[in-house]
Write a protein that holds these residues in place. Structure first.
Motif, PDB file in Angstrom:
ATOM      1  N   VAL A  56       0.843  -1.197   0.000  1.00 14.40           N
ATOM      2  CA  VAL A  56       0.000   0.000   0.000  1.00 14.40           C
ATOM      3  C   VAL A  56       0.877   1.245   0.000  1.00 14.40           C
ATOM      4  CG1 VAL A  56      -1.644   1.364   1.353  1.00 14.40           C
ATOM      5  CG2 VAL A  56      -1.997  -1.090   1.088  1.00 14.40           C
ATOM      6  N   PHE A  57       1.981   1.184   0.732  1.00 17.50           N
ATOM      7  CA  PHE A  57       2.941   2.294   0.730  1.00 17.50           C
ATOM      8  C   PHE A  57       3.453   2.533  -0.695  1.00 17.50           C
ATOM      9  CE2 PHE A  57       6.847   4.593   1.418  1.00 17.50           C
ATOM     10  CZ  PHE A  57       6.646   5.324   2.576  1.00 17.50           C
ATOM     11  N   GLY A  58       3.690   1.445  -1.420  1.00 17.46           N
ATOM     12  CA  GLY A  58       4.154   1.565  -2.797  1.00 17.46           C
ATOM     13  C   GLY A  58       3.133   2.255  -3.690  1.00 17.46           C
ATOM     14  N   ILE A  59       1.849   1.957  -3.490  1.00 16.58           N
ATOM     15  CA  ILE A  59       0.801   2.644  -4.244  1.00 16.58           C
ATOM     16  C   ILE A  59       0.801   4.123  -3.887  1.00 16.58           C
ATOM     17  CG2 ILE A  59      -1.693   2.942  -4.477  1.00 16.58           C
ATOM     18  CD1 ILE A  59      -2.077   0.045  -4.380  1.00 16.58           C
ATOM     19  N   LEU A  60       0.913   4.398  -2.584  1.00 16.75           N
ATOM     20  CA  LEU A  60       0.854   5.778  -2.108  1.00 16.75           C
ATOM     21  C   LEU A  60       1.982   6.615  -2.701  1.00 16.75           C
ATOM     22  CD1 LEU A  60      -1.150   7.129  -0.206  1.00 16.75           C
ATOM     23  CD2 LEU A  60       0.481   6.814   1.657  1.00 16.75           C
ATOM     24  N   GLU A  61       3.139   6.003  -2.916  1.00 14.83           N
ATOM     25  CA  GLU A  61       4.261   6.718  -3.534  1.00 14.83           C
ATOM     26  C   GLU A  61       3.929   7.193  -4.943  1.00 14.83           C
ATOM     27  OE1 GLU A  61       8.510   5.246  -2.016  1.00 14.83           O
ATOM     28  OE2 GLU A  61       7.378   3.669  -3.018  1.00 14.83           O
ATOM     29  N   ARG A  62       3.040   6.470  -5.618  1.00 12.93           N
ATOM     30  CA  ARG A  62       2.737   6.772  -7.018  1.00 12.93           C
ATOM     31  C   ARG A  62       1.503   7.654  -7.192  1.00 12.93           C
ATOM     32  NH1 ARG A  62       4.413   1.539  -6.472  1.00 12.93           N
ATOM     33  NH2 ARG A  62       6.131   0.842  -7.803  1.00 12.93           N
ATOM     34  N   ILE A  63       0.791   7.958  -6.093  1.00 18.13           N
ATOM     35  CA  ILE A  63      -0.461   8.705  -6.203  1.00 18.13           C
ATOM     36  C   ILE A  63      -0.372   9.980  -5.374  1.00 18.13           C
ATOM     37  CG2 ILE A  63      -2.962   8.593  -5.945  1.00 18.13           C
ATOM     38  CD1 ILE A  63      -2.716   5.572  -5.966  1.00 18.13           C
ATOM     39  N   PRO A  64      -0.012  11.106  -5.987  1.00 15.67           N
ATOM     40  CA  PRO A  64       0.185  12.359  -5.242  1.00 15.67           C
ATOM     41  C   PRO A  64      -1.021  12.793  -4.415  1.00 15.67           C
ATOM     42  CG  PRO A  64       1.072  12.561  -7.454  1.00 15.67           C
ATOM     43  CD  PRO A  64       0.343  11.250  -7.418  1.00 15.67           C
ATOM     44  N   GLY A  65      -2.231  12.516  -4.912  1.00 21.92           N
ATOM     45  CA  GLY A  65      -3.417  12.944  -4.184  1.00 21.92           C
ATOM     46  C   GLY A  65      -3.841  12.010  -3.074  1.00 21.92           C
ATOM     47  N   GLY A  66      -3.158  10.863  -2.935  1.00 20.16           N
ATOM     48  CA  GLY A  66      -3.505   9.911  -1.883  1.00 20.16           C
ATOM     49  C   GLY A  66      -4.618   8.964  -2.298  1.00 20.16           C
ATOM     50  N   ILE A  67      -5.089   8.182  -1.340  1.00 17.95           N
ATOM     51  CA  ILE A  67      -6.131   7.184  -1.566  1.00 17.95           C
ATOM     52  C   ILE A  67      -7.351   7.566  -0.742  1.00 17.95           C
ATOM     53  CG2 ILE A  67      -6.719   4.729  -1.412  1.00 17.95           C
ATOM     54  CD1 ILE A  67      -3.717   4.126  -1.403  1.00 17.95           C
ATOM     55  N   TYR A  68      -8.504   7.423  -1.345  1.00 19.46           N
ATOM     56  CA  TYR A  68      -9.760   7.718  -0.649  1.00 19.46           C
ATOM     57  C   TYR A  68     -10.595   6.453  -0.508  1.00 19.46           C
ATOM     58  CZ  TYR A  68      -9.244  12.796  -0.925  1.00 19.46           C
ATOM     59  OH  TYR A  68      -8.816  14.096  -0.759  1.00 19.46           O
ATOM     60  N   VAL A  69     -11.161   6.250   0.681  1.00 16.24           N
ATOM     61  CA  VAL A  69     -12.136   5.191   0.930  1.00 16.24           C
ATOM     62  C   VAL A  69     -13.285   5.794   1.720  1.00 16.24           C
ATOM     63  CG1 VAL A  69     -12.619   3.024   2.126  1.00 16.24           C
ATOM     64  CG2 VAL A  69     -10.482   3.283   0.874  1.00 16.24           C
ATOM     65  N   ARG A  70     -14.455   5.779   1.132  1.00 15.45           N
ATOM     66  CA  ARG A  70     -15.661   6.327   1.768  1.00 15.45           C
ATOM     67  C   ARG A  70     -15.425   7.755   2.276  1.00 15.45           C
ATOM     68  NH1 ARG A  70     -19.711   2.911   2.517  1.00 15.45           N
ATOM     69  NH2 ARG A  70     -20.572   4.177   4.194  1.00 15.45           N
ATOM     70  N   GLY A  71     -14.767   8.552   1.477  1.00 15.69           N
ATOM     71  CA  GLY A  71     -14.553   9.953   1.803  1.00 15.69           C
ATOM     72  C   GLY A  71     -13.388  10.224   2.738  1.00 15.69           C
ATOM     73  N   LYS A  72     -12.732   9.174   3.215  1.00 16.88           N
ATOM     74  CA  LYS A  72     -11.589   9.333   4.110  1.00 16.88           C
ATOM     75  C   LYS A  72     -10.298   9.218   3.305  1.00 16.88           C
ATOM     76  CE  LYS A  72      -9.974   7.810   8.674  1.00 16.88           C
ATOM     77  NZ  LYS A  72     -10.240   6.890   9.801  1.00 16.88           N
ATOM     78  N   ASN A  73      -9.372  10.147   3.543  1.00 17.29           N
ATOM     79  CA  ASN A  73      -8.164  10.227   2.734  1.00 17.29           C
ATOM     80  C   ASN A  73      -6.941   9.712   3.470  1.00 17.29           C
ATOM     81  OD1 ASN A  73      -5.815  12.701   1.814  1.00 17.29           O
ATOM     82  ND2 ASN A  73      -6.486  11.066   0.469  1.00 17.29           N
ATOM     83  N   LEU A  74      -6.161   8.885   2.773  1.00 20.19           N
ATOM     84  CA  LEU A  74      -4.823   8.499   3.220  1.00 20.19           C
ATOM     85  C   LEU A  74      -3.863   9.299   2.345  1.00 20.19           C
ATOM     86  CD1 LEU A  74      -3.001   6.691   4.962  1.00 20.19           C
ATOM     87  CD2 LEU A  74      -3.100   4.976   3.142  1.00 20.19           C
ATOM     88  N   PRO A  75      -3.329  10.422   2.828  1.00 23.42           N
ATOM     89  CA  PRO A  75      -2.563  11.334   1.974  1.00 23.42           C
ATOM     90  C   PRO A  75      -1.159  10.815   1.670  1.00 23.42           C
ATOM     91  CG  PRO A  75      -2.535  12.132   4.217  1.00 23.42           C
ATOM     92  CD  PRO A  75      -3.434  10.917   4.217  1.00 23.42           C
TER      93      PRO A  75
END
Length: 255
Positions: free
Chosen positions: A118-137
């Motif tokens: 998941v950390f690897g995905i986060l490195e590639r997505i500048p805007g972070g990940i959203y699940v049900r409106g909650k953001n992992l920046p």
């Protein structure tokens, strides 16, 4: 936190709604502690970073309905409750996809190396990940934490904690896992904006509804109509919508 604090939490949260449930939660906590300290059943806790007692009890109720619809958990003797708990904790391939997802979601069980990936995905997505409106920046997460830190794993667990249904949580875990595999096929690509796992999950269900009827959660992961295929389609559509640009690989190695 001491024993008195734990008792207070259990009774404050459960007693006002169901006194029997409060007693049952204490019973389950004792059994879980026994399994962990004995060592014999410790392997069943692999992939579980946080235990949600209420969800575990719900998983036990679901399993009991599957094997004996006429019996309730409250009617069972302590020994039988303990045996049922062992049965629920063990990974059983004979369960249906839906019951397996409900179980793994209730146990907060994730695949090996899930948090580092998941950390690897986060490195590639500048805007972070959203699940049900909650953001992992992405920022400051990837600069303040490493992919192997327990603090990061706990951050991911907190991020998923607002999901109210175990099977939905497990579907999000599977979606992230499938996304990881797709990102790893081309590690140089980075999405310019955030990705919404809720949107992807909704896209998956919509795609499924166009082909068949029924619950998306009842599908096996693989096969012609497996969830992986719908996940791949949703992720690809999302990538095409958001656009891609190239960035050099970062320091965290994804295994």
């Amino acid at each position: 936190m001491g024993p008195k604090d734990i008792v207070k939490i259990v009774y404050d949260k459960c007693m006002q709604y169901d006194p029997i449930e409060a007693v049952l939660q204490q019973e389950i906590i004792i059994y879980l502690a026994d399994f962990m300290t004995s060592g014999y059943h410790s392997p069943v806790f692999e992939g579980m970073l946080r235990l949600r007692i209420g969800w575990i009890i719900q998983a036990m109720k679901n399993e009991l309905r599957r094997i004996d619809k006429d019996k309730t958990l409250q009617q069972m003797a302590p020994y039988d409750v303990k045996e049922l708990l062992i049965q629920v904790l063990q990974d059983d391939d004979t369960r249906s996809p839906l019951s397996q997802r409900q179980l793994n979601g209730a146990l907060n069980r994730v695949p090996p190396d899930f948090y580092t990936k998941v950390f690897g995905i986060l490195e590639r997505i500048p805007g972070g990940i959203y699940v049900r409106g909650k953001n992992l920046p992405q920022v400051p997460t990837i600069y303040e934490l490493s992919c192997y830190e327990m603090n990061f794993a706990m951050l991911v667990e907190d991020f998923l904690s607002n999901i109210t249904f175990p099977e939905y949580r497990q579907m999000i875990v599977e979606l992230l896992q499938d996304s990881i595999n797709m990102f790893n096929q081309d590690k140089g690509k980075t999405m310019q904006k955030q990705t919404s796992e809720q949107t992807n999950a909704d896209d998956n269900t919509t795609s499924y509804a166009c082909h068949r009827t029924g619950s998306f959660y009842t599908l096996f992961p693989d096969g012609q109509y497996g969830t992986t295929g719908y996940v791949a389609k949703a992720v690809i559509n999302r990538v095409l919508e958001e656009g891609l640009h190239y960035e050099p690989s970062k320091s965290c190695t994804i295994s």
